[in-house]
Scaffold this motif. Structure first.
Motif, PDB file in Angstrom:
ATOM      1  N   PRO A 119       0.817  -1.217   0.000  1.00 57.59           N
ATOM      2  CA  PRO A 119       0.000   0.000   0.000  1.00 57.59           C
ATOM      3  C   PRO A 119       0.851   1.269   0.000  1.00 57.59           C
ATOM      4  N   ASP A 120       0.399   2.240  -0.772  1.00 54.36           N
ATOM      5  CA  ASP A 120       1.025   3.555  -0.835  1.00 54.36           C
ATOM      6  C   ASP A 120      -0.112   4.580  -0.797  1.00 54.36           C
ATOM      7  N   PRO A 121      -0.713   4.801   0.400  1.00 56.05           N
ATOM      8  CA  PRO A 121      -1.882   5.675   0.492  1.00 56.05           C
ATOM      9  C   PRO A 121      -1.617   7.086  -0.024  1.00 56.05           C
ATOM     10  N   ARG A 122      -2.611   7.643  -0.725  1.00 55.72           N
ATOM     11  CA  ARG A 122      -2.549   8.995  -1.297  1.00 55.72           C
ATOM     12  C   ARG A 122      -3.823   9.744  -0.920  1.00 55.72           C
ATOM     13  N   THR A 123      -3.786  11.048  -1.108  1.00 58.37           N
ATOM     14  CA  THR A 123      -4.967  11.878  -0.880  1.00 58.37           C
ATOM     15  C   THR A 123      -5.192  12.763  -2.101  1.00 58.37           C
ATOM     16  N   HIS A 124      -6.419  13.198  -2.281  1.00 62.63           N
ATOM     17  CA  HIS A 124      -6.777  14.190  -3.296  1.00 62.63           C
ATOM     18  C   HIS A 124      -8.160  14.709  -2.939  1.00 62.63           C
ATOM     19  N   THR A 125      -8.550  15.784  -3.556  1.00 64.46           N
ATOM     20  CA  THR A 125      -9.847  16.393  -3.283  1.00 64.46           C
ATOM     21  C   THR A 125     -10.951  15.543  -3.890  1.00 64.46           C
ATOM     22  N   GLY A 126     -12.056  15.381  -3.174  1.00 67.50           N
ATOM     23  CA  GLY A 126     -13.214  14.693  -3.730  1.00 67.50           C
ATOM     24  C   GLY A 126     -13.842  13.715  -2.769  1.00 67.50           C
ATOM     25  N   TYR A 127     -14.795  12.972  -3.298  1.00 69.84           N
ATOM     26  CA  TYR A 127     -15.527  11.980  -2.536  1.00 69.84           C
ATOM     27  C   TYR A 127     -15.730  10.785  -3.448  1.00 69.84           C
ATOM     28  N   GLU A 128     -15.536   9.579  -2.935  1.00 70.52           N
ATOM     29  CA  GLU A 128     -15.579   8.390  -3.769  1.00 70.52           C
ATOM     30  C   GLU A 128     -16.533   7.351  -3.201  1.00 70.52           C
ATOM     31  N   TRP A 129     -17.237   6.692  -4.105  1.00 67.29           N
ATOM     32  CA  TRP A 129     -18.099   5.554  -3.786  1.00 67.29           C
ATOM     33  C   TRP A 129     -17.626   4.435  -4.688  1.00 67.29           C
ATOM     34  N   LEU A 130     -17.442   3.242  -4.124  1.00 66.41           N
ATOM     35  CA  LEU A 130     -17.003   2.129  -4.958  1.00 66.41           C
ATOM     36  C   LEU A 130     -17.807   0.873  -4.650  1.00 66.41           C
ATOM     37  N   TYR A 131     -17.903   0.006  -5.642  1.00 65.29           N
ATOM     38  CA  TYR A 131     -18.660  -1.242  -5.543  1.00 65.29           C
ATOM     39  C   TYR A 131     -17.820  -2.335  -6.204  1.00 65.29           C
ATOM     40  N   PHE A 156     -16.083   7.205   0.826  1.00 63.14           N
ATOM     41  CA  PHE A 156     -15.166   7.931   1.697  1.00 63.14           C
ATOM     42  C   PHE A 156     -14.738   9.246   1.063  1.00 63.14           C
ATOM     43  N   ASP A 157     -14.297  10.146   1.923  1.00 65.66           N
ATOM     44  CA  ASP A 157     -13.729  11.419   1.522  1.00 65.66           C
ATOM     45  C   ASP A 157     -12.297  11.137   1.084  1.00 65.66           C
ATOM     46  N   THR A 158     -11.931  11.519  -0.127  1.00 64.65           N
ATOM     47  CA  THR A 158     -10.612  11.174  -0.659  1.00 64.65           C
ATOM     48  C   THR A 158      -9.488  12.041  -0.100  1.00 64.65           C
ATOM     49  N   ARG A 159      -9.827  12.975   0.783  1.00 64.60           N
ATOM     50  CA  ARG A 159      -8.771  13.716   1.486  1.00 64.60           C
ATOM     51  C   ARG A 159      -8.169  12.858   2.594  1.00 64.60           C
ATOM     52  N   LEU A 160      -8.835  11.751   2.926  1.00 63.41           N
ATOM     53  CA  LEU A 160      -8.302  10.775   3.871  1.00 63.41           C
ATOM     54  C   LEU A 160      -7.334   9.877   3.097  1.00 63.41           C
ATOM     55  N   ILE A 176     -16.567   2.756  -9.748  1.00 65.74           N
ATOM     56  CA  ILE A 176     -16.263   3.903  -8.897  1.00 65.74           C
ATOM     57  C   ILE A 176     -17.084   5.089  -9.361  1.00 65.74           C
ATOM     58  N   LEU A 177     -17.713   5.763  -8.412  1.00 67.83           N
ATOM     59  CA  LEU A 177     -18.333   7.060  -8.664  1.00 67.83           C
ATOM     60  C   LEU A 177     -17.494   8.072  -7.898  1.00 67.83           C
ATOM     61  N   PHE A 178     -17.011   9.092  -8.599  1.00 72.18           N
ATOM     62  CA  PHE A 178     -16.122  10.065  -7.992  1.00 72.18           C
ATOM     63  C   PHE A 178     -16.638  11.462  -8.272  1.00 72.18           C
ATOM     64  N   GLY A 179     -16.693  12.278  -7.224  1.00 72.42           N
ATOM     65  CA  GLY A 179     -17.111  13.666  -7.371  1.00 72.42           C
ATOM     66  C   GLY A 179     -16.081  14.602  -6.775  1.00 72.42           C
ATOM     67  N   MET A 180     -15.658  15.604  -7.552  1.00 71.40           N
ATOM     68  CA  MET A 180     -14.684  16.588  -7.064  1.00 71.40           C
ATOM     69  C   MET A 180     -15.274  17.457  -5.959  1.00 71.40           C
ATOM     70  N   GLU A 181     -16.562  17.726  -6.024  1.00 64.58           N
ATOM     71  CA  GLU A 181     -17.189  18.630  -5.066  1.00 64.58           C
ATOM     72  C   GLU A 181     -17.593  17.932  -3.779  1.00 64.58           C
ATOM     73  N   GLY A 182     -17.316  16.661  -3.653  1.00 60.04           N
ATOM     74  CA  GLY A 182     -17.620  15.946  -2.417  1.00 60.04           C
ATOM     75  C   GLY A 182     -19.049  15.446  -2.331  1.00 60.04           C
ATOM     76  N   GLU A 183     -19.679  15.204  -3.485  1.00 57.35           N
ATOM     77  CA  GLU A 183     -21.030  14.673  -3.446  1.00 57.35           C
ATOM     78  C   GLU A 183     -21.020  13.273  -2.844  1.00 57.35           C
ATOM     79  N   ARG A 184     -22.000  12.977  -2.041  1.00 55.51           N
ATOM     80  CA  ARG A 184     -22.130  11.636  -1.485  1.00 55.51           C
ATOM     81  C   ARG A 184     -23.126  10.855  -2.321  1.00 55.51           C
ATOM     82  N   VAL A 185     -22.897   9.585  -2.454  1.00 54.80           N
ATOM     83  CA  VAL A 185     -23.778   8.721  -3.227  1.00 54.80           C
ATOM     84  C   VAL A 185     -24.502   7.812  -2.248  1.00 54.80           C
TER      85      VAL A 185
END
Length: 192
Positions: A119-131, A156-160, A176-185
Motif C-alpha cells: 500500500p502507498d496511500p494517497r490523498t486528493h480532493t473529492g468523494y468516492e463511492w465504490l462497488y 469515503f472522503d478522498t482527502r483521507l 467507482i463514482l467520484f465527485g470533485m465537489e464531495g457529493e455523497r452517493v
C-alpha cells in the motif's frame, strides 16, 4: 469562416471558464498543470484569444475530457461509445461518463500480480463511492485495512489517505463514482 464555426469558437472561452470553476481550479493551478501562462488562459476564457489545438490539447489532458467536450463539437451521429482506458499506477480506469464536472463513473481494473502490492496511500480532493464486481479488494483507508468481497460497497472522503489494491494478488474489478465537489452517493431501496 462560416457563422456556425464562429459560434462554436465564441462558445469555447465561456465553456472553459465554467469547467475550471466547477472543478474549483484556479488560473494559477491550471497554468502550472498545463504549462500555459495565466494571462493566455485568462484571454482564452474571456474570448480575447482564439482557441487552437496547441492550447486545447493540454487543457483536455488536464481536465481529463475529450477534446470535443471543450469545443462543444456536435455529435457525428455514431451511437457507439469509444471508451479509452486511463492507466495509472498499473491499474486501468475506464470512464463510463463523458460529461465534464459533477460525478464521474469509472470501471476500475486491478490486474493480477504474483504478490500483492504494498500500500502507498494517497490523498486528493473529492468523494468516492465504490462497488466491488469481481475479486477481493483491499482498501486501506486511514488506519483501517479492509477487505471487500464482490457485492460490497464503500464510500469515503478522498482527502483521507487511501489505497486500493488486490487483497490476494488476483484481479479485481470495481465500479467507482467520484465527485470533485464531495457529493455523497446513497443507494436506497424503493418503498411502497
Amino acid at each position: 469562416m462560416s457563422e456556425e464555426i464562429e459560434d462554436v469558437l465564441d462558445a469555447v472561452g465561456p465553456r472553459l471558464r465554467a469547467l475550471r470553476r466547477r472543478r474549483g481550479i484556479t488560473l494559477a493551478g491550471l497554468a502550472a498543470e498545463t504549462g500555459i501562462s495565466e494571462s493566455t488562459l485568462s484571454r482564452l476564457e474571456s474570448g480575447r484569444r482564439r482557441a487552437n489545438l496547441g492550447l486545447l490539447l493540454p487543457l483536455a489532458r488536464a481536465y481529463d475530457v475529450p477534446l470535443d467536450a471543450l469545443v462543444g463539437a456536435p455529435r457525428t451521429g455514431d451511437p457507439r461509445i469509444h471508451l479509452r482506458p486511463i492507466r495509472r499506477h498499473g491499474m486501468a480506469f475506464i470512464p463510463l461518463t463523458r460529461r465534464p464536472g459533477g460525478v464521474q463513473a469509472y470501471k476500475m481494473l486491478i490486474p493480477a500480480r504474483e504478490a500483492p502490492a504494498e500500500p502507498d496511500p494517497r490523498t486528493h480532493t473529492g468523494y468516492e463511492w465504490l462497488y466491488v464486481l469481481n475479486g477481493r479488494l483491499r482498501l486501506v483507508l486511514g488506519e483501517q485495512d479492509l477487505t471487500l468481497p464482490p457485492g460490497e460497497a464503500a464510500e469515503f472522503d478522498t482527502r483521507l489517505p487511501h489505497w486500493l489494491g488486490s487483497a490476494d494478488g488476483r484481479a479485481v474489478e470495481l465500479l467507482i463514482l467520484f465527485g470533485m465537489e464531495g457529493e455523497r452517493v446513497h443507494v436506497r431501496p424503493r418503498t411502497g
